[in-house]
Design an enzyme around this catalytic site. Structure first.
Site, PDB file in Angstrom:
ATOM      1  N   PRO A   3       0.743  -1.180   0.023  1.00 63.56           N
ATOM      2  CA  PRO A   3       0.184   0.213   0.150  1.00 63.56           C
ATOM      3  C   PRO A   3       0.955   1.423  -0.170  1.00 63.56           C
ATOM      4  CG  PRO A   3       0.026  -1.046   2.155  1.00 63.56           C
ATOM      5  CD  PRO A   3       0.648  -2.096   1.194  1.00 63.56           C
ATOM      6  N   CYS A  18       0.178   5.337   0.066  1.00 68.80           N
ATOM      7  CA  CYS A  18      -0.622   6.596   0.062  1.00 68.80           C
ATOM      8  C   CYS A  18      -0.299   7.461  -0.895  1.00 68.80           C
ATOM      9  CB  CYS A  18      -0.418   7.395   1.458  1.00 68.80           C
ATOM     10  SG  CYS A  18      -0.963   6.978   2.765  1.00 68.80           S
ATOM     11  N   TYR A  29       0.536   4.178  13.369  1.00 72.48           N
ATOM     12  CA  TYR A  29      -0.914   4.837  13.485  1.00 72.48           C
ATOM     13  C   TYR A  29      -1.639   4.162  14.216  1.00 72.48           C
ATOM     14  CZ  TYR A  29       0.952   6.734   9.131  1.00 72.48           C
ATOM     15  OH  TYR A  29       1.572   7.403   8.188  1.00 72.48           O
ATOM     16  N   ARG A  66      -1.124  -5.568   8.872  1.00 71.38           N
ATOM     17  CA  ARG A  66       0.282  -5.214   8.647  1.00 71.38           C
ATOM     18  C   ARG A  66       0.546  -4.702  10.071  1.00 71.38           C
ATOM     19  NH1 ARG A  66       3.345  -1.381   4.159  1.00 71.38           N
ATOM     20  NH2 ARG A  66       5.234  -2.524   4.175  1.00 71.38           N
TER      21      ARG A  66
HETATM   22  C1  LIG Z   1       4.686   7.125  -1.298  1.00 74.01           C
HETATM   23  C2  LIG Z   1       4.693   5.795  -0.127  1.00 74.01           C
HETATM   24  C3  LIG Z   1       3.453   5.782   0.225  1.00 74.01           C
HETATM   25  C4  LIG Z   1       3.301   4.922   1.288  1.00 74.01           C
HETATM   26  N1  LIG Z   1       2.171   4.469   1.873  1.00 74.01           N
HETATM   27  C5  LIG Z   1       1.831   3.475   2.709  1.00 74.01           C
HETATM   28  C6  LIG Z   1       0.648   3.213   3.250  1.00 74.01           C
HETATM   29  O1  LIG Z   1      -0.577   3.527   2.677  1.00 74.01           O
HETATM   30  N2  LIG Z   1       0.405   2.165   4.167  1.00 74.01           N
HETATM   31  C7  LIG Z   1       1.818   1.253   4.368  1.00 74.01           C
HETATM   32  O2  LIG Z   1       1.621   0.600   5.182  1.00 74.01           O
HETATM   33  N3  LIG Z   1       2.704   1.558   4.109  1.00 74.01           N
HETATM   34  C8  LIG Z   1       2.892   2.948   2.978  1.00 74.01           C
HETATM   35  N4  LIG Z   1       4.166   3.071   2.563  1.00 74.01           N
HETATM   36  C9  LIG Z   1       5.308   1.981   2.732  1.00 74.01           C
HETATM   37  C10 LIG Z   1       5.449   0.908   1.721  1.00 74.01           C
HETATM   38  O3  LIG Z   1       4.090   0.032   1.674  1.00 74.01           O
HETATM   39  C11 LIG Z   1       6.765  -0.070   1.753  1.00 74.01           C
HETATM   40  O4  LIG Z   1       6.668  -0.564   3.097  1.00 74.01           O
HETATM   41  C12 LIG Z   1       8.062   0.819   1.716  1.00 74.01           C
HETATM   42  O5  LIG Z   1       7.871   1.520   0.659  1.00 74.01           O
HETATM   43  C13 LIG Z   1       9.144  -0.063   1.634  1.00 74.01           C
HETATM   44  O6  LIG Z   1       9.193  -1.160   0.750  1.00 74.01           O
HETATM   45  P1  LIG Z   1       9.539  -2.656   0.873  1.00 74.01           P
HETATM   46  O7  LIG Z   1       8.485  -2.969   2.095  1.00 74.01           O
HETATM   47  O8  LIG Z   1       9.270  -3.217  -0.165  1.00 74.01           O
HETATM   48  O9  LIG Z   1      10.864  -2.542   1.403  1.00 74.01           O
HETATM   49  C14 LIG Z   1       4.390   3.848   1.498  1.00 74.01           C
HETATM   50  C15 LIG Z   1       5.687   4.183   0.909  1.00 74.01           C
HETATM   51  C16 LIG Z   1       5.843   5.206   0.120  1.00 74.01           C
HETATM   52  C17 LIG Z   1       7.060   5.149  -0.828  1.00 74.01           C
END
Ligand SMILES: Cc1cc2nc3c(=O)[nH]c(=O)nc-3n(C[C@H](O)[C@H](O)[C@H](O)COP(=O)(O)O)c2cc1C
Length: 288
Positions: A23, A25, A183, A231
């Site tokens: 996910p 945002c 959160y 998560r």
């Molecule tokens: C632009 C952006 C928005 C994100 N929004 C969320 C989100 O809405 N919910 C969430 O659990 N993690 C969010 N994350 C974290 C990502 O889900 C992810 O865990 C992170 O980019 C690391 O990637 P990896 O888990 O593949 O190492 C966001 C990351 C980015 C770059």
């Protein structure tokens, strides 16, 4: 065949491969309603060949948004807008789609990241009073949240249930409850942000109660052939905070309730966190 490109079952949902789009945002919704950006953004991701696409943190009520631009799923307008984007996406992609249901708690009421304004005060047109387990601000620049009453907790659970029903009506295949990154559900888990002296604070069992109650309530209304997971941040990376041992207890409790997956991340609860970032640093937590 490689492990990566072999199928994976999350409950009764089977993915063609193990590449999952986490996910993310987009801060591009209007009053919680998906915009053309979502259609374009989700459209291109849905043509990537990944096994599963998880929609960004989607607030179960307006106060649960991180910023005023967050996606929401709390009324007919937000449901219809997301339905419009999903209809366009589904016309061209068979990729299973899940949604992350979220409430930002004390980390809510902020500007969009690129505005670089951080927390927004409750009396500002784009701000609101934040809620949390205890009246402890995230940091010196964040407003002090209101400690949630039992009524606030009851209505929060109802909002998760209502959003889960709407997610089902939208044909979504999977729900991920956002219990990570500092959160609201994570704020209840961590002894650093949860100083309550009622059934929802103190012992590990009490701190886990809200997340488990939300899980049970959502699982009960989301069809059994669809997946529900959580998560978590497996550690706060702060001495005396939420940690791996507690995460394992939580994961076992969730497993007993029929949780189909745990999406393991770390951090986000406290500005005191010390993260030893190196390649794959989160993997040992998932393994454990
Ligand atoms: C632009 C952006 C928005 C994100 N929004 C969320 C989100 O809405 N919910 C969430 O659990 N993690 C969010 N994350 C974290 C990502 O889900 C992810 O865990 C992170 O980019 C690391 O990637 P990896 O888990 O593949 O190492 C966001 C990351 C980015 C770059």
């Amino acid at each position: 065949m490689s492990q990566l490109f072999s199928p994976l079952s999350l409950g009764q949902v089977t993915l063609d491969n193990r590449i999952i789009i986490a996910p993310m945002c987009q801060y591009s919704a209007n009053n919680g309603a998906a915009s053309d950006w979502h259609t374009i953004h989700l459209g291109q991701l849905s043509l990537s060949g990944a096994g599963l696409l998880i929609l960004e943190a989607t607030a179960v009520n307006p106060e649960g948004r991180i910023s005023y631009g967050d996606l929401g799923l709390w009324n007919n307008e937000t449901q219809q807008a997301l339905g419009k984007s999903l209809k366009a996406v589904r016309q061209y992609s068979p990729m299973p789609i899940g949604i992350q249901l979220a409430h930002a708690g004390r980390k809510a009421s902020t500007g969009k990241p690129w505005e670089d304004i951080g927390a927004i005060a409750p009396d500002d047109v784009n701000g609101w009073q934040t809620l949390a387990p205890s009246a402890i601000a995230y940091d010196a620049n964040s407003p002090v949240p209101k400690a949630m009453s039992q009524d606030d907790i009851d209505s929060l659970i109802k909002d998760f249930v209502s959003a889960a029903k709407r997610a089902d009506e939208l044909g979504l295949d999977l729900i991920e409850l956002h219990g990570a990154h500092g959160y609201l559900l994570h704020q209840f888990l961590s002894p650093l942000s949860n100083k309550r002296d009622d059934n929802y604070g103190g012992s590990l069992e009490n701190r886990m109660r809200l997340l488990l109650d939300v899980f049970k309530a959502v699982r009960a209304v989301f069809p059994s052939e669809k997946a529900v997971g959580v998560r978590i941040s497996a550690t706060d990376w702060v001495e005396g905070g939420w940690d791996l041992d507690q995460s394992i207890v939580l994961s076992k409790a969730l497993d007993e309730l029929g949780c189909d997956f745990i999406h393991v991340s770390t951090a986000g609860l406290s500005p005191e966190q010390q993260i030893p970032v190196k390649p794959n640093f989160q993997v040992p937590f998932a393994t454990a």
